[in-house]
Design a protein around this motif. Sequence first.
Motif, mmCIF file in Angstrom:
data_model
loop_
_atom_site.group_PDB
_atom_site.id
_atom_site.type_symbol
_atom_site.label_atom_id
_atom_site.label_comp_id
_atom_site.label_asym_id
_atom_site.label_seq_id
_atom_site.Cartn_x
_atom_site.Cartn_y
_atom_site.Cartn_z
ATOM 1 N N ARG A 24 0.838 -1.206 0.000
ATOM 2 C CA ARG A 24 0.000 0.000 0.000
ATOM 3 C C ARG A 24 0.868 1.249 0.000
ATOM 4 N N ARG A 27 2.343 1.626 -3.441
ATOM 5 C CA ARG A 27 1.363 2.050 -4.436
ATOM 6 C C ARG A 27 1.028 3.527 -4.287
ATOM 7 N N ASP A 28 0.904 4.001 -3.037
ATOM 8 C CA ASP A 28 0.499 5.379 -2.801
ATOM 9 C C ASP A 28 1.637 6.373 -3.006
ATOM 10 N N ASN A 29 2.888 5.927 -2.860
ATOM 11 C CA ASN A 29 4.039 6.827 -3.002
ATOM 12 C C ASN A 29 5.151 6.100 -3.746
ATOM 13 N N SER A 106 -3.014 2.280 -11.351
ATOM 14 C CA SER A 106 -2.783 3.597 -10.777
ATOM 15 C C SER A 106 -3.812 4.609 -11.261
ATOM 16 N N TRP A 206 -11.027 13.047 -6.516
ATOM 17 C CA TRP A 206 -9.832 12.268 -6.826
ATOM 18 C C TRP A 206 -8.846 13.048 -7.688
ATOM 19 N N ASP A 372 -9.144 -2.375 -3.969
ATOM 20 C CA ASP A 372 -8.489 -2.171 -2.675
ATOM 21 C C ASP A 372 -9.175 -2.972 -1.575
#
Length: 392
Positions: A24, A27-29, A106, A206, A372
């Motif tokens: 996670r 994926r986020d950074n 993404s 978003w 997710d």
Amino acid sequence: MTEAAGTGVDLSGLRELNSLTVMRALRDNSPATVTELSQRTGLSRPAADVIAQSLVAGGWATVIEPGSSSTVGRPARRYRFRSTAGHVIGLDIGVHKVLLLLTDLSGEVVHSERRTVSADAEPEQRLAALDDVIRESLAATGLSASEIWAVTAGVSGPVDATGRTRLFTPIPGWADVDLAAHLARTFGCPVVVENDCKLAALAERWKGAASDASDVVYLLAGMRIGAGLIIDGVLRRGHGGAAGEIGALKNVRWLAAPSHLENCPGVPESVSADDAAAWVFDAARRGDKNAKTAVTKYVKDLAVGAAALVLTLDPQVVIYGGGFSRSADIVLEPLHRELARLCLRVPELRASTLGADSVALGAVRLALNELDNRLFNSTLSSPSAPRGNAVS
């Protein structure tokens, strides 16, 4: 997330949880060094390193080898989430069009496909157009239906728990269409059907004009007016999926508002009913008196429902979206004046930045959310499409 040891600890479950936590964070950074992953997850550096390498081996991540430009110390290896491990589809099935966006994990758009549909098309014709855009998109990307991990479709009208629009829909014959079941004949992955206004609101938070806000009222302004609500960062559907359908109250005047534009004196006979509003907005910019009067009446009616939502929810921002958002330059200022007259506090008014793609982008976001929910509540195997029945 921290490491644990000792008797009674489920080490297998702990390793799984740590792997999901690192993925996670990645994926986020992305991309990130092992040190950055350690800082973001609370894991020791050696543990983060081992997990990052296992994610590479499992197909969830790739390695970015350090370049040769650094002259001080040994450059750090970086890891990137492998967003191309899977793909999702977002659909906008409207009165006049069918739009498909196919993205990687993404949310990066890989392919888009659009078909124009007649407003009075029968459900069979609209579904045939849907099947066409799906077939063309898969062919263009070289993907098979089995390689799509999640599908979300946006439709006009409140969507109930079965994925249908039985309460109301402006699409002819659509109340009897089981869209989720139709899509499930092609895709074995999770399928979600949602209201277009709600998806557009999700998209604006978003990637659009509401990305910095947690409390949002989204106004879908077109020949039909609707609203999507985000409260405390969460999209609100309501108990039966009809949250935001304040336009059903005749006293709110949303049902009649577009008629001021349609019936504006001076619209040339050569201009179709679908294009009348655009003509009126352009004429109002040029100073046409009748057009300016029509826009004023439209804004006054729009403000009644918007004010009711503002007074109820006290949002940070109100987003003016939908097909009429291209005319925000002559709508937002008078709308602000009307809200100031009707409300205790006027939130910031902003024009949508996503245009005609907002519903399909929101569908992509909801599809990724569905992934997710499944991914981070299960065991971490090698990348593969989730299987499941159609859901709504």
